[in-house]
Write a protein that holds these residues in place. Structure first.
Motif, mmCIF file in Angstrom:
data_model
loop_
_atom_site.group_PDB
_atom_site.id
_atom_site.type_symbol
_atom_site.label_atom_id
_atom_site.label_comp_id
_atom_site.label_asym_id
_atom_site.label_seq_id
_atom_site.Cartn_x
_atom_site.Cartn_y
_atom_site.Cartn_z
ATOM 1 N N GLU A 20 0.811 -1.220 0.000
ATOM 2 C CA GLU A 20 0.000 0.000 0.000
ATOM 3 C C GLU A 20 0.845 1.270 0.000
ATOM 4 O O GLU A 20 0.321 2.350 -0.266
ATOM 5 C CB GLU A 20 -0.913 0.026 1.229
ATOM 6 C CG GLU A 20 -2.025 -0.998 1.236
ATOM 7 C CD GLU A 20 -2.992 -0.744 2.368
ATOM 8 O OE1 GLU A 20 -3.643 0.325 2.366
ATOM 9 O OE2 GLU A 20 -3.077 -1.598 3.272
ATOM 10 N N ILE A 21 2.127 1.140 0.312
ATOM 11 C CA ILE A 21 2.996 2.318 0.421
ATOM 12 C C ILE A 21 3.529 2.688 -0.959
ATOM 13 O O ILE A 21 4.276 1.915 -1.571
ATOM 14 C CB ILE A 21 4.166 2.042 1.385
ATOM 15 C CG1 ILE A 21 3.644 1.600 2.759
ATOM 16 C CG2 ILE A 21 5.062 3.264 1.502
ATOM 17 C CD1 ILE A 21 2.790 2.621 3.469
ATOM 18 N N PRO A 22 3.146 3.859 -1.494
ATOM 19 C CA PRO A 22 3.515 4.204 -2.872
ATOM 20 C C PRO A 22 4.939 4.727 -3.016
ATOM 21 O O PRO A 22 5.506 4.644 -4.105
ATOM 22 C CB PRO A 22 2.496 5.287 -3.249
ATOM 23 C CG PRO A 22 2.119 5.920 -1.940
ATOM 24 C CD PRO A 22 2.208 4.839 -0.914
ATOM 25 N N PHE A 146 -4.294 19.294 0.133
ATOM 26 C CA PHE A 146 -3.347 18.981 -0.935
ATOM 27 C C PHE A 146 -3.012 17.492 -0.931
ATOM 28 O O PHE A 146 -2.900 16.865 -1.983
ATOM 29 C CB PHE A 146 -2.070 19.803 -0.781
ATOM 30 C CG PHE A 146 -2.229 21.255 -1.132
ATOM 31 C CD1 PHE A 146 -2.862 21.638 -2.303
ATOM 32 C CD2 PHE A 146 -1.747 22.252 -0.293
ATOM 33 C CE1 PHE A 146 -3.017 22.979 -2.637
ATOM 34 C CE2 PHE A 146 -1.899 23.596 -0.604
ATOM 35 C CZ PHE A 146 -2.533 23.962 -1.781
ATOM 36 N N ALA A 147 -2.850 16.914 0.266
ATOM 37 C CA ALA A 147 -2.525 15.494 0.373
ATOM 38 C C ALA A 147 -3.638 14.616 -0.191
ATOM 39 O O ALA A 147 -3.396 13.639 -0.897
ATOM 40 C CB ALA A 147 -2.254 15.132 1.837
ATOM 41 N N CYS A 152 -1.456 10.288 -4.637
ATOM 42 C CA CYS A 152 -1.355 9.377 -3.492
ATOM 43 C C CYS A 152 -2.686 9.317 -2.751
ATOM 44 O O CYS A 152 -3.213 8.237 -2.459
ATOM 45 C CB CYS A 152 -0.231 9.839 -2.562
ATOM 46 S SG CYS A 152 -0.185 8.990 -0.973
ATOM 47 N N GLY A 153 -3.251 10.473 -2.429
ATOM 48 C CA GLY A 153 -4.510 10.524 -1.697
ATOM 49 C C GLY A 153 -5.684 9.987 -2.477
ATOM 50 O O GLY A 153 -6.670 9.529 -1.903
ATOM 51 N N GLN A 154 -5.583 10.021 -3.806
ATOM 52 C CA GLN A 154 -6.680 9.577 -4.670
ATOM 53 C C GLN A 154 -6.559 8.111 -5.086
ATOM 54 O O GLN A 154 -7.403 7.608 -5.822
ATOM 55 C CB GLN A 154 -6.739 10.462 -5.916
ATOM 56 C CG GLN A 154 -7.178 11.895 -5.655
ATOM 57 C CD GLN A 154 -8.663 12.012 -5.374
ATOM 58 O OE1 GLN A 154 -9.503 11.541 -6.134
ATOM 59 N NE2 GLN A 154 -8.998 12.632 -4.242
ATOM 60 N N LEU A 178 -4.510 6.342 2.778
ATOM 61 C CA LEU A 178 -3.200 6.619 3.366
ATOM 62 C C LEU A 178 -2.656 7.940 2.844
ATOM 63 O O LEU A 178 -2.676 8.175 1.630
ATOM 64 C CB LEU A 178 -2.216 5.501 3.003
ATOM 65 C CG LEU A 178 -2.100 4.298 3.934
ATOM 66 C CD1 LEU A 178 -1.195 3.258 3.306
ATOM 67 C CD2 LEU A 178 -1.575 4.697 5.305
ATOM 68 N N ILE A 179 -2.191 8.786 3.746
ATOM 69 C CA ILE A 179 -1.516 10.023 3.328
ATOM 70 C C ILE A 179 -0.249 10.202 4.164
ATOM 71 O O ILE A 179 -0.193 9.765 5.317
ATOM 72 C CB ILE A 179 -2.421 11.266 3.463
ATOM 73 C CG1 ILE A 179 -2.931 11.429 4.902
ATOM 74 C CG2 ILE A 179 -3.571 11.220 2.468
ATOM 75 C CD1 ILE A 179 -3.684 12.737 5.131
ATOM 76 N N PRO A 180 0.774 10.835 3.600
ATOM 77 C CA PRO A 180 1.991 11.086 4.368
ATOM 78 C C PRO A 180 1.825 12.344 5.227
ATOM 79 O O PRO A 180 1.333 13.364 4.758
ATOM 80 C CB PRO A 180 3.043 11.296 3.282
ATOM 81 C CG PRO A 180 2.274 11.844 2.128
ATOM 82 C CD PRO A 180 0.893 11.246 2.199
ATOM 83 N N ILE A 181 2.239 12.264 6.485
ATOM 84 C CA ILE A 181 2.082 13.384 7.418
ATOM 85 C C ILE A 181 3.464 13.874 7.875
ATOM 86 O O ILE A 181 4.179 13.146 8.578
ATOM 87 C CB ILE A 181 1.259 12.986 8.649
ATOM 88 C CG1 ILE A 181 -0.102 12.402 8.236
ATOM 89 C CG2 ILE A 181 1.082 14.185 9.585
ATOM 90 C CD1 ILE A 181 -1.043 13.392 7.615
ATOM 91 N N PRO A 182 3.859 15.090 7.469
ATOM 92 C CA PRO A 182 5.099 15.672 8.003
ATOM 93 C C PRO A 182 4.811 16.416 9.308
ATOM 94 O O PRO A 182 3.639 16.591 9.688
ATOM 95 C CB PRO A 182 5.505 16.651 6.904
ATOM 96 C CG PRO A 182 4.239 17.006 6.204
ATOM 97 C CD PRO A 182 3.254 15.890 6.428
#
Length: 479
Positions: A20-22, A146-147, A152-154, A178-182
């Motif tokens: 699942e991790i792009p 934006f995420a 990735c978000g779509q 799944l979205i990346p969170i900084p």
């Protein structure tokens, strides 16, 4: 890369989620499910929807309704056509939008579209839009939108779109995105930079679209110009050693007489039409002993080695197809107008005749390589032409339906591709409706009209050079 795992607190289960991790993310960032950092909810579709009326707009202080069509990818569009009264609004606090949050359409054409609700004034949320609110202050809405808008978000949204004809997102599906969170500070920096960059991207994107459209229009105009130059004898030089069209027509006349004797064409196919230019520079047509001034029919001047001729004089067969008896048995395709596009001949759009009806088709009705197929009925389709190519037909044979005129030139003397370029030119296409008959909606190009079309014929070798030149130039234009 190091593997990624997800732990389910309710059961203690740990699962590898590498697939699942792009992509890899920087140190200090985390992959998170939307549901772990946001509260995702939708409203039940209960009866208050019937109160979303235009009449409410006339009430004092009407409260707008947020529907799926108001949620655009990246921006919110206020609904100015539907509202509920303030009194009813006070009874429906569960659907009230009072503060800034994310909205996502989860059903309909805009599925997955995400934006920030600006909370400039109170609205009410319809049942086809999900509300997404951060669980705490560790997430910036500006970054989050934006995420979720990103590829990735779509990803999860696109998977749903491809899997069903009427896609819809469940709240659980949205929560599992799944979205990346900084870190928060970096989220704000990223959203600020994107806010500055994206308007420029949009601006240049529009400029590029305009440029692309201009290129298409220029290519179209250039192609028209090239075809016009070609059919007027201006694209390639005339070469004396290649003979004249007059000599070619004599050969064609001899060939047609031979075909009549062999019984391969009918006697009426022999036409003694002769088109010539008089001393007064006018054009005349001689049929038998009758001479007619046809100067008004001649659209342009041609080289001295060329000849104007009626289409029927250089063809062995010109005839409309016949109305088919269709069948679900995919054996003998019927070429209809939709099969003939300027982009080429497409067998995939064909239907099929009943195999038992094949004996009712004379042999001459079976399409042959190089036959021209001319759409002869209806506005929008009238005048489109394609060349039949058996290599593009995986079936045994093909026939044409009654809306297509089949033109079979004597291919040893006249190139189908040259005739195609002539009939695709502005000289023919710009007046195609004027040449047709019938009502506005049902224009017809009669077989008689097709047979009588005037065609400028060059010597055979020059036809070849013209076709080669057009192909070369248009190939360069395409890049």
């Amino acid at each position: 890369m190091n593997s990624y795992y997800e732990k389910f607190l309710a059961t203690g289960e740990v699962k590898c989620i590498d697939e699942e991790i792009p992509f890899e993310i920087p140190q200090g960032w985390e992959w998170e499910r939307v549901g772990n950092v946001f509260f995702v909810t939708k409203l039940a579709g209960f009866e208050y929807t019937k109160f979303f009326t235009k009449e409410a707009l006339s009430a004092s202080n009407p409260i707008p309704i947020v529907r799926a069509q108001n949620v655009r990818m990246g921006f919110f569009e206020e609904n100015k056509n539907e509202a509920i009264s303030e009194m009813l609004s006070n009874q429906l606090e569960r659907s009230a939008l009072n503060k800034k949050c994310l909205l996502m359409t989860f059903i309909g054409a805009g599925i997955g579209d995400t934006c920030i609700f600006p909370a400039e004034r109170k609205n009410h949320l319809a049942p086809n839009v999900a509300k997404i609110e951060p669980l705490d202050d560790s997430i910036s809405l500006d970054y989050a939108v934006f995420a979720l808008m990103s590829p990735c978000g779509q990803r999860g949204v696109n998977a749903i779109k491809k899997s069903t004809a009427q896609p819809s997102l469940s709240m659980e599906t949205i929560r599992k995105l799944l979205i990346p969170i900084p870190p928060l500070k970096e989220q704000k920096c990223i959203s600020l930079k994107l806010s500055e960059a994206l308007p420029l991207v949009e601006k240049y994107s529009k400029v590029q679209e305009e440029q692309n459209q201009l290129n298409v229009e220029i290519q179209y105009l250039l192609k028209k110009s090239i075809l016009q130059e070609a059919i007027q004898g201006k694209l390639v030089p005339q070469i004396a050693e290649e003979g004249t069209a007059q000599e070619l027509l004599e050969q064609i006349k001899f060939e047609k007489q031979k075909l009549v004797k062999e019984g391969r064409i009918k006697m009426f196919a022999l036409n003694d039409s002769i088109i010539f230019r008089g001393d007064d520079n006018k054009y005349f047509e001689k049929i038998g002993k009758t001479i007619t001034d046809i100067t008004d029919e001649i659209p342009f001047e041609i080289p001295a080695t060329w000849q104007w001729v009626r289409l029927d004089d250089i063809c062995s067969y010109i005839q409309r197809g016949k109305s088919p008896k269709y069948s679900s048995i995919k054996k003998y395709p019927v070429i209809a107008q939709k099969c003939n596009q300027w982009a080429g001949f497409c067998i995939d759009k064909a239907q099929f005749i009943d195999p038992n009806s094949l004996p009712s088709y004379a042999e001459e009705r079976l399409l042959q390589d190089g036959d021209l197929m001319w759409n002869s009925t209806g506005l929008g389709t009238l005048g489109r032409m394609a060349i039949y190519k058996s290599a593009l037909n995986p079936y045994e044979l093909a026939v044409a339906d009654s809306h297509v005129t089949v033109i079979r030139p004597l291919k040893a003397y006249v190139l189908s591709q040259y005739l195609y370029y002539y009939f695709a030119s502005d000289t023919v296409q710009s007046v195609i409706e004027d040449k047709s008959a019938g009502s506005t909606k049902q224009k017809e190009l009669s077989t008689t009209t097709v047979k009588n079309y005037l065609v400028p014929i060059p010597p055979y070798r020059e036809q070849q050079r013209i076709v080669e030149k057009i192909k070369t130039v248009t190939s360069i234009m395409r890049g």
